[in-house]
Enzyme design. Structure first.
Site, short mmCIF file in Angstrom:
data_model
loop_
_atom_site.label_atom_id
_atom_site.label_comp_id
_atom_site.label_asym_id
_atom_site.label_seq_id
_atom_site.Cartn_x
_atom_site.Cartn_y
_atom_site.Cartn_z
CE LYS A 107 -4.51 0.54 0.06
NZ LYS A 107 -5.48 -0.44 -0.48
P1 NAD Z 1 -13.04 7.32 -2.96
O1 NAD Z 1 -12.04 8.34 -2.65
O2 NAD Z 1 -13.48 7.14 -4.38
O3 NAD Z 1 -14.37 7.56 -2.09
C1 NAD Z 1 -14.35 7.66 -0.70
C2 NAD Z 1 -15.74 8.08 -0.26
O4 NAD Z 1 -15.82 8.07 1.16
C3 NAD Z 1 -16.11 9.50 -0.69
O5 NAD Z 1 -17.47 9.53 -1.09
C4 NAD Z 1 -15.91 10.32 0.58
O6 NAD Z 1 -16.70 11.47 0.61
C5 NAD Z 1 -16.39 9.29 1.59
N1 NAD Z 1 -15.96 9.58 2.96
C6 NAD Z 1 -14.76 9.95 3.42
N2 NAD Z 1 -14.79 10.11 4.75
C7 NAD Z 1 -16.07 9.81 5.12
C8 NAD Z 1 -16.75 9.79 6.37
N3 NAD Z 1 -16.10 10.07 7.49
N4 NAD Z 1 -18.07 9.43 6.39
C9 NAD Z 1 -18.70 9.11 5.24
N5 NAD Z 1 -18.11 9.11 4.04
C10 NAD Z 1 -16.82 9.47 3.98
O7 NAD Z 1 -12.47 5.94 -2.35
P2 NAD Z 1 -12.85 4.45 -2.77
O8 NAD Z 1 -11.88 4.01 -3.78
O9 NAD Z 1 -14.32 4.36 -3.01
O10 NAD Z 1 -12.47 3.70 -1.41
C11 NAD Z 1 -13.38 3.57 -0.32
C12 NAD Z 1 -12.93 2.42 0.55
O11 NAD Z 1 -12.87 1.22 -0.23
C13 NAD Z 1 -11.53 2.57 1.18
O12 NAD Z 1 -11.53 1.93 2.43
C14 NAD Z 1 -10.65 1.79 0.22
O13 NAD Z 1 -9.45 1.35 0.83
C15 NAD Z 1 -11.57 0.64 -0.11
N6 NAD Z 1 -11.24 -0.07 -1.36
C16 NAD Z 1 -11.21 0.58 -2.56
C17 NAD Z 1 -10.94 -0.15 -3.71
C18 NAD Z 1 -10.96 0.49 -5.08
O14 NAD Z 1 -10.84 -0.25 -6.09
N7 NAD Z 1 -11.12 1.78 -5.21
C19 NAD Z 1 -10.67 -1.52 -3.64
C20 NAD Z 1 -10.72 -2.15 -2.41
C21 NAD Z 1 -11.03 -1.41 -1.28
#
Ligand code: NAD
Length: 419
Positions: A107
């Site tokens: 990461k």
């Molecule tokens: P992103 O940046 O696209 O979206 C994050 C979202 O979370 C946004 O809508 C933001 O406003 C919201 N957010 C942030 N803080 C918040 C809070 N305190 N309360 C409510 N909402 C809040 O990120 P993403 O890629 O969608 O990732 C989200 C999660 O999924 C993370 O934990 C990431 O590690 C995990 N993840 C992502 C992927 C991927 O392919 N993008 C894969 C596996 C896991």
């Protein structure tokens, strides 16, 4: 104390200790499995638009090198620190092993609020970060991907920067790129599609009809918005969603396609509606069939776990549930079916793996093929977790992590300890 100590790393350690006890791993074999192999911290200076210079701290942690190159996303968020990145790298290892990918976990991230940068500053920072990482990463060493706060465009800048230094296009250095820059069809949607697919599997087990089911989704970025849209398209009534700007609640169901469009054009849910506004702190305890935390870590603590009123908890985010909450969810496992993070959001890394394979072969697949293979991998992992949880009488997180940890341990034992 280690260089990684902090609340998120401590959580990864506690989770591992539970599994190590469950698997009766001897004390002296634990650190070799748990502690990251390598970590690097870099300073990334950029020119701000106002002519000043700013320096941002960046990190990359590679957890283990036993099964192949390391693989993992890059997070841009103010909260990023070395411990958080290390915990996320460890979770990636168990996830890749659980779904059978030839990778160790990694990461990376930069401690920055991306919305505070102009597009030019964001590009400069992304390129500088990748340039600083060049001695540390490579298509057969460590392959990056998007995570919170990063997207396809940033992956394209990473790829371009690395390629410029190599003197040739090296598309396989990052995944999650736009299709026009060597990305795969279906990667942008892969994580959310996978979450929704596993919700369908869990609903089958519980004999819940999706056309009568309700869902609540926390986080409306890549994972949350696509999960909400996929659930909506499966007939589920999505009654509440939230992001960092607030929450929306409509018991009769929200218009998810409209919300996705709004968030894509405005960058968040802000300004969509004042009438539907709701207290974001209450969203996780709303009564619903399907609850999807898809934002940040540690939102479900012991207090929240005791008040959850869902039947399926599908962890789209990494690490949304604390070990203290796990103790409660373990006891409530007949009431709440957990799809644990390392299984639930693994569709992203599965399709990243497909992207890497396609880039290495210069041979690209149709989207149907990508989705068919993604679901095949997820179905196999879901079945293994479910069977193990029943066989050993443990809840799904223990079963999923036991499979992942056992596979990494098995590979280390077979390869032996060098020299
Ligand atoms: P992103 O940046 O696209 O979206 C994050 C979202 O979370 C946004 O809508 C933001 O406003 C919201 N957010 C942030 N803080 C918040 C809070 N305190 N309360 C409510 N909402 C809040 O990120 P993403 O890629 O969608 O990732 C989200 C999660 O999924 C993370 O934990 C990431 O590690 C995990 N993840 C992502 C992927 C991927 O392919 N993008 C894969 C596996 C896991």
């Amino acid at each position: 104390m280690t260089a990684y100590s902090g609340p998120v790393f401590d959580m990864a350690v506690k989770q591992f200790e539970v599994i190590a006890d469950h698997l009766s791993i001897p004390e002296d074999a634990r650190a070799r499995l748990l502690m990251p192999k390598r970590a690097v911290t870099v300073s990334c200076p950029i020119h701000r638009d106002d002519g000043t210079t700013a320096v941002f701290e960046g990190y990359r942690v590679q957890h283990h090198l036993t099964l192949g190159p390391t693989k993992g996303g890059t997070r841009f968020a103010a909260s990023v620190d070395l411990g958080e990145v290390a915990a996320l790298a460890i979770w990636m290892s168990w996830k890749c092993a659980l779904v059978g990918l030839p990778y160790g976990g990694a990461k990376g991230g930069i401690s920055v609020e991306p919305s505070s940068l102009s597009r030019r500053e964001l590009e400069a920072l992304s390129r500088r970060y990748m340039q600083e990482m060049i001695p540390f990463v490579g298509p057969h060493t460590d392959v990056m991907a998007p995570d919170m706060g990063t997207n396809e465009q940033i992956m394209a800048w990473f790829m371009d920067t690395y390629s410029m230094y190599q003197g040739q296009t090296v598309a396989e250095i990052v995944t999650g790129k736009p299709v026009s820059a060597g990305g795969t069809l279906g990667r942008r949607e892969a994580t959310g599609r996978g979450v929704a697919h596993l919700v369908r599997r869990a609903a089958d087990e519980l004999q819940i009809h999706l056309s009568h089911a309700t869902a609540v989704v926390q986080g409306f970025g890549n994972v949350g918005s696509i999960t909400a849209l996929e659930l909506h398209n499966s007939g589920v009534k999505v009654i509440a969603v939230s992001d960092h700007t607030g929450a929306l609640y409509r018991p009769a169901g929200l218009n998810i396609p409209n919300l996705v469009e709004h968030a894509a054009s405005k960058g968040s849910l802000e300004g969509y509606s004042t009438e539907l506004g709701f207290d974001p702190a209450e969203i996780l305890s709303l009564p619903c069939d399907i609850l999807v935390p898809a934002a940040v870590e540690r939102v479900i603590d012991a207090r929240v776990a005791a008040h959850l009123r869902c039947r399926i908890l599908a962890e789209g985010a990494n690490g949304p549930t604390t070990p203290e909450a796990d103790q409660i969810l373990g006891k409530r496992r007949k009431e709440i079916f957990l799809v644990p993070d390392i299984l639930c959001n693994s569709g992203g890394v599965v399709v990243s793996y497909f992207e890497w394979v396609q880039d290495l072969q210069r041979l690209f697949w149709e989207e149907d093929e990508v989705m068919r293979r993604e679901y095949q991998v997820l179905d196999r992992a879901f079945h293994e977790v479910s069977a193990r949880s029943k066989r050993e009488g443990v809840f799904n997180r223990t079963a999923a992590m036991a499979i992942g940890v056992e596979r990494v341990r098995g590979a280390k034992d077979t390869r032996g300890l060098f020299p």
